[in-house]
Write an enzyme that holds these catalytic residues in place. Structure first.
Site, mmCIF file in Angstrom:
data_model
loop_
_atom_site.group_PDB
_atom_site.id
_atom_site.type_symbol
_atom_site.label_atom_id
_atom_site.label_comp_id
_atom_site.label_asym_id
_atom_site.label_seq_id
_atom_site.Cartn_x
_atom_site.Cartn_y
_atom_site.Cartn_z
ATOM 1 N N LYS A 229 -0.748 -5.869 10.281
ATOM 2 C CA LYS A 229 -1.802 -6.895 10.168
ATOM 3 C C LYS A 229 -2.297 -7.252 11.571
ATOM 4 C CE LYS A 229 -2.401 -11.163 10.363
ATOM 5 N NZ LYS A 229 -3.649 -11.645 10.978
ATOM 6 N N GLY A 281 3.081 -12.165 19.287
ATOM 7 C CA GLY A 281 2.288 -13.383 19.120
ATOM 8 C C GLY A 281 2.979 -14.561 19.773
ATOM 9 N N SER A 282 2.720 -15.723 19.219
ATOM 10 C CA SER A 282 3.191 -16.951 19.865
ATOM 11 C C SER A 282 4.673 -17.216 19.547
ATOM 12 C CB SER A 282 2.352 -18.130 19.372
ATOM 13 O OG SER A 282 2.490 -18.238 17.972
ATOM 14 N N GLY A 286 6.767 -16.742 16.096
ATOM 15 C CA GLY A 286 7.914 -15.853 16.275
ATOM 16 C C GLY A 286 9.197 -16.475 15.747
ATOM 17 N N GLU A 303 7.845 -9.913 20.381
ATOM 18 C CA GLU A 303 7.209 -9.867 21.703
ATOM 19 C C GLU A 303 6.336 -11.105 21.784
ATOM 20 O OE1 GLU A 303 7.730 -7.792 24.083
ATOM 21 O OE2 GLU A 303 8.889 -6.269 23.026
ATOM 22 N N CYS A 337 -0.042 -11.463 27.573
ATOM 23 C CA CYS A 337 1.231 -12.177 27.540
ATOM 24 C C CYS A 337 1.805 -12.275 28.952
ATOM 25 C CB CYS A 337 2.199 -11.445 26.641
ATOM 26 S SG CYS A 337 2.259 -9.680 27.002
ATOM 27 N N GLU A 434 2.356 -22.045 28.259
ATOM 28 C CA GLU A 434 1.764 -20.720 28.426
ATOM 29 C C GLU A 434 0.256 -20.859 28.629
ATOM 30 O OE1 GLU A 434 1.936 -18.061 25.078
ATOM 31 O OE2 GLU A 434 1.457 -16.373 26.384
HETATM 32 P P1 NDP Z 1 -0.124 -16.141 16.877
HETATM 33 O O1 NDP Z 1 1.350 -16.261 16.819
HETATM 34 O O2 NDP Z 1 -0.946 -17.287 16.503
HETATM 35 O O3 NDP Z 1 -0.617 -14.931 15.955
HETATM 36 C C1 NDP Z 1 -0.119 -13.639 16.078
HETATM 37 C C2 NDP Z 1 -0.337 -12.918 14.760
HETATM 38 O O4 NDP Z 1 0.439 -13.556 13.753
HETATM 39 C C3 NDP Z 1 -1.772 -12.959 14.251
HETATM 40 O O5 NDP Z 1 -2.039 -11.781 13.554
HETATM 41 C C4 NDP Z 1 -1.746 -14.157 13.329
HETATM 42 O O6 NDP Z 1 -2.788 -14.162 12.390
HETATM 43 C C5 NDP Z 1 -0.394 -13.990 12.685
HETATM 44 N N1 NDP Z 1 0.185 -15.223 12.149
HETATM 45 C C6 NDP Z 1 -0.201 -16.509 12.340
HETATM 46 N N2 NDP Z 1 0.629 -17.348 11.668
HETATM 47 C C7 NDP Z 1 1.567 -16.566 11.069
HETATM 48 C C8 NDP Z 1 2.706 -16.836 10.254
HETATM 49 N N3 NDP Z 1 3.050 -18.084 9.921
HETATM 50 N N4 NDP Z 1 3.456 -15.785 9.828
HETATM 51 C C9 NDP Z 1 3.145 -14.522 10.148
HETATM 52 N N5 NDP Z 1 2.059 -14.207 10.916
HETATM 53 C C10 NDP Z 1 1.290 -15.210 11.376
HETATM 54 O O7 NDP Z 1 -0.428 -15.616 18.341
HETATM 55 P P2 NDP Z 1 -1.829 -15.340 18.965
HETATM 56 O O8 NDP Z 1 -2.676 -14.516 18.070
HETATM 57 O O9 NDP Z 1 -2.352 -16.626 19.414
HETATM 58 O O10 NDP Z 1 -1.425 -14.365 20.155
HETATM 59 C C11 NDP Z 1 -1.271 -14.811 21.443
HETATM 60 C C12 NDP Z 1 0.187 -14.866 21.790
HETATM 61 O O11 NDP Z 1 0.722 -13.541 21.782
HETATM 62 C C13 NDP Z 1 0.411 -15.401 23.152
HETATM 63 O O12 NDP Z 1 1.499 -16.264 23.136
HETATM 64 C C14 NDP Z 1 0.721 -14.139 23.973
HETATM 65 O O13 NDP Z 1 1.453 -14.376 25.113
HETATM 66 C C15 NDP Z 1 1.479 -13.344 22.982
HETATM 67 N N6 NDP Z 1 1.514 -11.921 23.337
HETATM 68 C C16 NDP Z 1 2.732 -11.365 23.658
HETATM 69 C C17 NDP Z 1 2.822 -10.045 24.065
HETATM 70 C C18 NDP Z 1 4.131 -9.430 24.433
HETATM 71 O O14 NDP Z 1 4.231 -8.204 24.507
HETATM 72 N N7 NDP Z 1 5.179 -10.217 24.689
HETATM 73 C C19 NDP Z 1 1.629 -9.194 24.138
HETATM 74 C C20 NDP Z 1 0.405 -9.865 23.784
HETATM 75 C C21 NDP Z 1 0.393 -11.194 23.387
HETATM 76 P P3 NDP Z 1 -4.209 -14.836 12.832
HETATM 77 O O15 NDP Z 1 -4.774 -13.976 13.870
HETATM 78 O O16 NDP Z 1 -5.033 -14.842 11.635
HETATM 79 O O17 NDP Z 1 -3.876 -16.210 13.315
#
Ligand code: NDP
Length: 531
Positions: A229, A281-282, A286, A303, A337, A434
């Site tokens: 997704k 993601g966040s 996570g 990650e 990130c 962050e």
């Molecule tokens: P989010 O955690 O908001 O979203 C990440 C993904 O999870 C999106 O596809 C989102 O959908 C989906 N999502 C949202 N809520 C849920 C849930 N409850 N259960 C399962 N999936 C869910 O993060 P961001 O999109 O804001 O991404 C940015 C973050 O990612 C930053 O913190 C960044 O540092 C980190 N990041 C880390 C990396 C690494 O390698 N460590 C690399 C790149 C980014 P939707 O888009 O619809 O909200």
């Protein structure tokens, strides 16, 4: 020179649509079925399940963050859709992918890698349109890395048994075991690593196609099938990748792409038919995923975010450090990130470094992401723009001294100027949270011990940079910093062979290299068969 937006330079973001309609990238009025000729942006996309695009029940629009124009309609995956995708992935896993010899999986991965390479210019344009990243970044950095990930992992697919994950002198990797119950069918050697099954992968909006490559290439190389997704605001390159899977003749169901919002992500992550969750993601989401995965006994890797530090020592090459800092945070709008959002500089050279960074910030050109001359594009979404605007206001209220190059943003789009907060105190929000945006904080330090303490005093631990001419000092610092990756006299270089990942709330598990493969394999236990 101040910040120059595209409009000022005769490249209004409003002309973007015309440019991609007219030449940079083709577009069809097409619906959810079939495949547009020669790789084009469709008007609407279905879900990629079982090897083809299928309609779903709801749609949402993905917009250009530079102009707010609608780029395409995308399907919102529901419970039934995720069920269908997981079922397709399970069937493909059991009937085809997990039993295919590694060398055959490698051939598919190589085919995908070659198609990615062939279609890289088109994919770079789509990524820039959907994410706002400048074309120089998507074309010259992201796409080569995406392709490299598939080539690299294709190389592993037939060598997993020899990678030290299993196999012993008594049971060499290429040996099966006699099956006494069914003499005509050899048992797979239990001393070999095995795939996990169906993997649910959920990724965010920063470097969308690269994050997809980090997830899908190792999963497939190890014999797993995938339901991925992408982020709601950046789904288009994942859908273009689905077309590539079809073009490569990948068996139906091996890769499934289900678009949607956070709820769809939750459906994927919590699905009982998923054997492992891989999430980028966040930290907040996570943690939620970690809890539910642990509850259901699923494997997972996370990650997550970071507040990466760049440490500039007194003897550093100040101009090189300033360039590394600006590239480390602003060139990708901070949408990474590992963006180097916290700069710690030795007191003696603080003013020189701040001046050198400001000079470079003032020369950055914001504007049309498709323009070769653009250094910085828009923030990825209205939601992200609101978050950084609120945090910047709170930093000013907390007394942080702020500077950004003068600019006049266009009327439309999600623009935030590259901004530096100097004289930041450790307890301020801007120094602790962050910053996934074009913002950095600068503060000075007196001793190496102090900078180690301050760098490590966050809940994250993803990456860091060290700038010094002394090899011993860089080694001393790198050994003490709690960060998954430490770059010395450079910042942000990535390679598929080098594992990447964090500590603490930056997540756990590694992506890339041999370490990254482990996360997609069931490793043999202590038992060594006596044959
Ligand atoms: P989010 O955690 O908001 O979203 C990440 C993904 O999870 C999106 O596809 C989102 O959908 C989906 N999502 C949202 N809520 C849920 C849930 N409850 N259960 C399962 N999936 C869910 O993060 P961001 O999109 O804001 O991404 C940015 C973050 O990612 C930053 O913190 C960044 O540092 C980190 N990041 C880390 C990396 C690494 O390698 N460590 C690399 C790149 C980014 P939707 O888009 O619809 O909200």
């Amino acid at each position: 020179m101040g910040l120059e937006y595209g409009a000022a330079a005769g490249r209004s973001p409003a002309t973007l649509r015309a440019r991609y309609d007219g030449g940079a990238i083709g577009r069809t009025s097409g619906g959810t079925g079939g495949r547009p000729p020669g790789g084009q942006l469709r008007g609407s996309y279905g879900l990629f399940i079982g090897g083809s695009f299928v309609p779903g029940s709801g749609v949402f629009k993905t917009v250009s963050p530079a102009t707010e124009e609608v780029l395409a309609e995308v399907t919102h995956g529901t419970t039934e859709d995720v069920d269908r995708a997981v079922a397709a992935a399970r069937q493909a896993y059991e009937r085809v992918w997990s039993v295919l010899p590694g060398r055959e999986r490698a051939r598919y991965l190589l085919r995908i890698a070659r198609l990615l390479r062939d279609r890289a210019p088109e994919l770079a344009v789509i990524e820039s349109l959907d994410s706002g990243k400048p074309i120089r970044q998507t074309r010259d950095v992201d796409l080569p890395l995406v392709t490299a990930h598939f080539f690299y992992h294709a190389g592993w697919a037939d060598k997993l048994a020899y990678a030290g994950f299993g196999g012993t002198a008594a049971a060499p990797p290429n040996q099966t075991l006699p099956n006494q119950a069914l003499p005509n069918q050899a048992l797979p050697n239990p001393a070999l690593p095995r795939p996990l099954g169906v993997v649910g992968q959920v990724i965010g909006w920063s470097s969308p196609l690269l994050m997809l490559a980090w997830k899908i290439a190792p999963a497939l190389a190890c014999g797993n099938t995938v339901v991925l997704k992408p982020a709601e605001s950046t789904p288009l390159t994942a859908l273009a990748f689905a077309e590539i899977c079809a073009e490569a003749g990948l068996p139906p169901g091996v890769v499934n792409i289900v678009t949607g919002d956070g709820q769809t992500g939750q459906l994927v992550a919590r699905h009982p038919g998923i054997d492992k969750v891989a999430f980028t993601g966040s930290p907040e989401v996570g943690k939620e995923i970690a809890k539910s995965a642990a509850l259901w006994g699923k494997r997972f890797t996370l990650e997550l975010g970071g507040t990466s530090a760049n440490i500039v020592c007194a003897d550093a090459d100040i101009e090189a450090a300033a360039q590394g800092i600006v590239e480390g945070v602003f060139i990708r709008q901070g949408h990474a990130c590992c963006a180097s959002s916290r700069v710690f500089v030795a007191e003696e050279v603080h003013d020189d470094l701040v001046a050198a960074v400001r000079r470079r910030m003032a020369a950055l050109r914001s504007g049309d992401p498709l323009d070769e001359a653009t250094d910085i594009g828009p923030v990825n979404s209205r939601g992200q723009l609101d978050k950084i605007t609120e945090l910047a206001r709170s930093a000013e209220a907390d007394g942080a001294v702020h500077w950004s190059a003068p600019h006049e943003p266009p009327d439309r789009g999600f623009w935030f100027p590259p901004t530096m907060f100097a004289v930041v105190k450790q307890e301020q929000r801007i120094a602790r949270e962050e910053l996934c945006w074009p913002v950095l904080t600068v503060s000075s330090f007196a001793t190496p011990d102090e900078v180690v303490d301050r760098t490590n005093s966050t809940r994250y631990g993803l990456s860091a940079g060290v700038w010094t001419r002394q090899g011993e000092l860089s080694a001393w610092l790198a050994a003490r910093l709690r960060a998954g990756v430490v770059w010395v006299n450079s910042f942000g270089g990535l390679d598929p062979a080098v594992p990447f990942g964090g500590f603490q709330e930056s997540g756990f598990g590694r992506e890339g290299g041999r370490h990254g493969l482990e996360a997609y394999l069931d490793l043999p236990g202590a038992w060594t068969p006596d044959v």
